[in-house]
Design a protein around this motif. Sequence first.
Motif, PDB file in Angstrom:
ATOM      1  N   PHE A   6      10.426  23.518  11.337  1.00 22.00           N
ATOM      2  CA  PHE A   6      11.105  23.009  11.750  1.00 22.00           C
ATOM      3  C   PHE A   6      11.794  22.666  12.273  1.00 22.00           C
ATOM      4  CE2 PHE A   6      12.629  26.564   9.601  1.00 22.00           C
ATOM      5  CZ  PHE A   6      13.530  26.670  10.435  1.00 22.00           C
ATOM      6  N   SER A  27      23.261  23.426  12.372  1.00 23.81           N
ATOM      7  CA  SER A  27      23.615  22.991  10.896  1.00 23.81           C
ATOM      8  C   SER A  27      22.599  22.163  10.276  1.00 23.81           C
ATOM      9  CB  SER A  27      24.661  22.981   9.964  1.00 23.81           C
ATOM     10  OG  SER A  27      25.326  22.111  10.534  1.00 23.81           O
ATOM     11  N   THR A  28      22.787  20.810  11.630  1.00 28.40           N
ATOM     12  CA  THR A  28      21.537  19.523  11.295  1.00 28.40           C
ATOM     13  C   THR A  28      20.429  20.535  11.078  1.00 28.40           C
ATOM     14  OG1 THR A  28      23.173  18.734  12.220  1.00 28.40           O
ATOM     15  CG2 THR A  28      21.143  17.368  12.080  1.00 28.40           C
ATOM     16  N   GLN A  29      19.644  19.239  10.239  1.00 31.23           N
ATOM     17  CA  GLN A  29      18.134  19.485   9.905  1.00 31.23           C
ATOM     18  C   GLN A  29      17.187  17.943  10.786  1.00 31.23           C
ATOM     19  OE1 GLN A  29      16.823  21.976   8.665  1.00 31.23           O
ATOM     20  NE2 GLN A  29      14.414  20.682   8.390  1.00 31.23           N
ATOM     21  N   LYS A  47      16.184  22.604  13.860  1.00 31.88           N
ATOM     22  CA  LYS A  47      17.854  22.582  13.932  1.00 31.88           C
ATOM     23  C   LYS A  47      18.418  22.524  14.612  1.00 31.88           C
ATOM     24  CE  LYS A  47      19.611  24.796   9.254  1.00 31.88           C
ATOM     25  NZ  LYS A  47      20.709  25.870   9.219  1.00 31.88           N
ATOM     26  N   GLN A  54      14.238  17.168  11.387  1.00 34.31           N
ATOM     27  CA  GLN A  54      13.457  15.715  10.424  1.00 34.31           C
ATOM     28  C   GLN A  54      14.371  15.458   9.948  1.00 34.31           C
ATOM     29  OE1 GLN A  54      12.612  19.524  11.479  1.00 34.31           O
ATOM     30  NE2 GLN A  54      11.668  18.661  12.851  1.00 34.31           N
ATOM     31  N   SER A  55      15.104  15.867   8.798  1.00 34.11           N
ATOM     32  CA  SER A  55      16.196  14.564   7.712  1.00 34.11           C
ATOM     33  C   SER A  55      16.842  13.867   8.145  1.00 34.11           C
ATOM     34  CB  SER A  55      15.770  15.850   7.078  1.00 34.11           C
ATOM     35  OG  SER A  55      16.811  16.476   6.981  1.00 34.11           O
TER      36      SER A  55
END
Length: 158
Positions: A69, A74-76, A71, A78-79
């Motif tokens: 993954f 704090s933002t992921q 980041k 992939q989503s």
Amino acid sequence: MLISNTVATEKPALVAYDLWKLYGTHPVVQGVDFTLQPGEILGLLGPNGAGKTTIVGMLYGAVKPTRGFVKLGSTQVQSNGRLARRRMGIVTQEDNLDPDFSVMENLIHFAHHYRILGRAARQRASELLERVNLQDYARHSVDELSGGMKRRLVLAGP
């Protein structure tokens, strides 16, 4: 890939954890890990076909990792790729500058893509030119800029 002497006192700006990308059964990227602190810069070096473009694509959400993954704060990624791309500056090999426009006109044109118009677009373009130290070239043609200056203009575009 990245060597840093930064003491981790701040929240990481960008984290890549165990990034893998397979196309079919062919691994293109395997186990990439790094953490960037605020203010650090990452450069990817390697021969053609080493997976640099794929890694960058995973970092800003254009390529979905097979495993791992990314980041951004704090933002992921992939989503929430769209949000991540708005917060991230990416400069690619090719630019999207219009040689028929001046430096300022290119930024005003980019602003329209974000629904920033008129006086607000000119103001934002001026701020961005100052940020990338190109304010003295606002009325110049893009063709009058050096390669490095063009990269800075592209970075200022979003």
